[in-house]
Design an enzyme around this catalytic site. Structure first.
Site, PDB file in Angstrom:
ATOM      1  N   ASP A   1      34.104  41.178  42.723  1.00  0.00           N
ATOM      2  CA  ASP A   1      35.163  40.572  41.902  1.00  0.00           C
ATOM      3  C   ASP A   1      35.383  41.283  40.574  1.00  0.00           C
ATOM      4  O   ASP A   1      35.739  40.656  39.572  1.00  0.00           O
ATOM      5  CB  ASP A   1      34.877  39.080  41.651  1.00  0.00           C
ATOM      6  CG  ASP A   1      34.718  38.305  42.948  1.00  0.00           C
ATOM      7  OD1 ASP A   1      35.363  38.692  43.944  1.00  0.00           O
ATOM      8  OD2 ASP A   1      33.949  37.331  42.971  1.00  0.00           O
TER       9      ASP A   1
ATOM     10  N   LYS B   1      38.699  45.184  41.894  1.00  0.00           N
ATOM     11  CA  LYS B   1      38.907  46.377  42.728  1.00  0.00           C
ATOM     12  C   LYS B   1      40.323  46.398  43.303  1.00  0.00           C
ATOM     13  O   LYS B   1      40.973  47.436  43.337  1.00  0.00           O
ATOM     14  CB  LYS B   1      37.883  46.403  43.889  1.00  0.00           C
ATOM     15  CG  LYS B   1      36.442  46.488  43.412  1.00  0.00           C
ATOM     16  CD  LYS B   1      35.456  46.395  44.571  1.00  0.00           C
ATOM     17  CE  LYS B   1      35.418  45.051  45.225  1.00  0.00           C
ATOM     18  NZ  LYS B   1      34.868  43.958  44.398  1.00  0.00           N
ATOM     19  N   GLY B   2      40.773  45.210  43.762  1.00  0.00           N
ATOM     20  CA  GLY B   2      42.105  45.127  44.377  1.00  0.00           C
ATOM     21  C   GLY B   2      43.184  45.646  43.441  1.00  0.00           C
ATOM     22  O   GLY B   2      44.098  46.363  43.856  1.00  0.00           O
TER      23      GLY B   2
ATOM     24  N   GLY C   1      37.647  39.113  48.689  1.00  0.00           N
ATOM     25  CA  GLY C   1      38.895  38.491  48.229  1.00  0.00           C
ATOM     26  C   GLY C   1      39.428  39.399  47.147  1.00  0.00           C
ATOM     27  O   GLY C   1      38.896  39.426  46.053  1.00  0.00           O
ATOM     28  N   HIS C   2      40.414  40.214  47.478  1.00  0.00           N
ATOM     29  CA  HIS C   2      40.936  41.197  46.526  1.00  0.00           C
ATOM     30  C   HIS C   2      42.323  40.761  46.067  1.00  0.00           C
ATOM     31  O   HIS C   2      43.189  40.477  46.893  1.00  0.00           O
ATOM     32  CB  HIS C   2      40.992  42.582  47.174  1.00  0.00           C
ATOM     33  CG  HIS C   2      39.630  43.122  47.522  1.00  0.00           C
ATOM     34  ND1 HIS C   2      39.423  44.335  48.106  1.00  0.00           N
ATOM     35  CD2 HIS C   2      38.386  42.594  47.331  1.00  0.00           C
ATOM     36  CE1 HIS C   2      38.117  44.537  48.271  1.00  0.00           C
ATOM     37  NE2 HIS C   2      37.475  43.484  47.817  1.00  0.00           N
TER      38      HIS C   2
ATOM     39  N   GLN D   1      32.973  43.926  47.865  1.00  0.00           N
ATOM     40  CA  GLN D   1      31.723  43.473  47.227  1.00  0.00           C
ATOM     41  C   GLN D   1      31.331  44.415  46.068  1.00  0.00           C
ATOM     42  O   GLN D   1      32.194  45.005  45.453  1.00  0.00           O
ATOM     43  CB  GLN D   1      30.596  43.334  48.252  1.00  0.00           C
ATOM     44  CG  GLN D   1      30.775  42.157  49.212  1.00  0.00           C
ATOM     45  CD  GLN D   1      31.732  42.409  50.353  1.00  0.00           C
ATOM     46  OE1 GLN D   1      31.598  43.383  51.059  1.00  0.00           O
ATOM     47  NE2 GLN D   1      32.692  41.535  50.555  1.00  0.00           N
TER      48      GLN D   1
END
Ligand code: GDP
Ligand code: IMO
Ligand code: MG
Length: 450
Positions: free
Chosen positions: A12, A15-16, A39-40, A234
């Site tokens: 978290d 990265k997205g 979850g990105h 991750q």
């Protein structure tokens, strides 16, 4: 040319956002490990997309690959693709035929094992996302897994299910002592029902020409001069080999994972850029130590609440409130070494604006000694007392204006913070996140610029 994006901390880190930012300069985006535990978030012009399996280049329309190192739950993959289509995107996702499939029984087993660990009061539950990640990788290593290619061959699939499912049922009934009669989890252990559903899934994968030989596909794309972005999920400290075992996920988010999890040569990834994504403070969802955690007294808890609210620190996948701590440089040193970072992107610099105090952990005290890296065991890490340096705080600033005007428009103390971190880990800052939106990033270096 390749760019590998790796989480430097506990997941978290944003990265997205960076995959989306640089994904416009890539021709293919490849997830190389993990599954729908990720979850990105991508925010483009105020529209927010939360992606678990679809690689984050999708918002840019870049082809996404789920590499052989991933574990794929086809139910969630199709739901996500269908939802994105409803929102007007057209994600082009290909799945490695060597990737492993998360079966319904893996999810059930993930839940049962966590419950059992929670019940024995030893405090050893991992706080997993419950997506079946661990049990699927166990079956992969145990050579009894179902691979994507098996969904395309109904006879092979039946053979695999007939071998694996009775073992899983016995595990639930005989080892965990659960009675599956009249339990809605029972259908996860019904060979015929599984065979029917997953054969149909195989047909959809074939109809939509979604499966690839990942290594061969990426080789051809590179031969054609295409640029590849590897999207780690991750983070380093929940890597199964280099993280805080056993409070880890079951794959390798670190840069070596990009090689093994996609079938691209180590020299190719090593020739490219490897950018560590850093959150300017720490967040952790799930169990395990966090030496710099803000939970010592009411004042610290209030500060953690302030950061949590401002940074929206609630799990993308599970909605759990994330634990909050000060930036921890021993953790970053380890991350930079394990993955060989060529640069870092530091996100959430806006979230730290306006605080009354700002600390960074530069090392630990353990058994009367000062150390500057993370100990190899959870037991030792848990006993570490952080050594803090207090840095100057900065006031709230206009993120959009700073993003437009560039690095020098950041408050002086924020630049001081970034330079301190870069110096301590001997890695240059490539980008600074000042908000969730694609445009709210100050870019110093675009890793795709050669
Ligand atoms: P990931 O799993 O590493 O992709 O990160 P997540 O999406 O789970 O969590 C990061 C959260 O922070 C998301 O809500 C992002 O939209 C948001 N975010 C990313 N970068 C920044 C930033 O620089 N500032 C702020 N305020 N939010 C950010
Ligand atoms: P992204 O890609 C943060 C954590 C879980 C748990 C541990 C093991 O969004 O950064 P698992 O379900 O993988 O077996 O859970 O790992 N975890 C994450 N924490 N971000 C993630 O992904 C995570 N994926 C797993 O909370 O502690
Ligand atoms: Mg996330």
């Amino acid at each position: 040319m390749t760019l590998t994006i790796v989480g430097s901390q506990l997941g978290d880190e944003g990265k997205g956002a960076l995959v989306d930012r640089w994904g416009g300069d890539a021709d293919v985006v490849v997830r190389y490990q993990g599954g729908d535990n990720a979850g990105h978030t991508v925010v483009e012009g105020g529209a927010e997309y939360k992606l678990s399996l679809v690689p984050s280049g999708a918002v840019r329309g870049t082809v996404g690959i789920l590499g052989n190192g991933c574990v794929v739950n086809p139910r969630t993959l199709f739901t996500e693709i269908d939802d994105l289509r409803e929102r007007g995107l057209d994600p082009d996702v290909r799945v490695a035929r060597r990737a492993h499939v998360i079966m319904p029984y893996h999810r059930v087993l993930d839940g049962i094992e966590e419950e059992v660990k929670a019940d024995d009061d030893a405090g050893d539950e991992v706080g997993t996302t419950g997506r079946g990640i661990g049990p699927t990788y166990e079956d992969k290593a145990g050579r009894r897994g179902v691979r994507v290619a098996d969904l395309l061959a109904p006879d092979v699939l039946r053979e695999k299910l007939e071998y694996a499912v009775p073992q899983k049922r016995a595990l639930v009934e005989d080892v965990y002592g659960l009675d599956l009669t009249d339990d809605d989890r029972a259908e996860a252990f019904d060979v015929d029902a599984l065979h029917e559903e997953f054969t149909r899934i195989g047909e959809r994968l074939a109809d939509e020409e979604m499966t690839v030989n990942c290594s061969d596909y990426l080789y051809r794309r590179r031969e054609a001069g295409d640029r590849i972005l590897f999207e780690g999920a991750q983070g380093t400290h929940i890597d199964i080999d280099h993280g805080n075992y056993p409070f880890v996920t079951s794959s390798n988010p670190t840069a070596g994972g990009a090689v093994v999890g996609s079938g691209v040569g180590v020299t190719t990834v090593g020739d490219g850029e490897v950018v560590g994504i850093v959150k300017a403070y720490l967040s952790r969802v799930g169990s395990g130590p966090l030496p710099t955690e803000l939970d010592g007294d009411a004042e610290e808890e209030a500060l953690a609440d302030e950061i949590r609210e401002k940074g929206g620190e609630f799990g993308t996948v599970t909605g759990r409130p994330r634990r909050i701590g000060w930036l921890d440089l021993p953790m970053l040193r380890h991350a930079a070494r394990v993955s060989g970072f060529t640069g870092v992107a530091v996100n959430h610099v806006d979230v730290l604006a306006g605080l009354d105090e700002l600390k960074v952990c530069t090392g630990y005290e353990l058994d009367g000694e000062e150390i500057d890296t993370v100990p190899t065991t959870t037991e030792r890490w848990e006993r570490c007392e952080p050594v803090f340096e207090t840095l100057d705080t900065w006031d709230e600033f206009d993120s959009a204006a700073v993003a437009e005007d560039g690095y020098d428009a950041l408050p002086e103390a924020a630049r001081g913070y970034l330079e301190f971190v870069a110096d301590e880990i001997d890695t240059p800052v490539y980008a600074v996140g000042v908000g969730p939106d694609r445009e709210e990033t100050v870019e110093l270096t675009n890793p795709f610029d050669e």
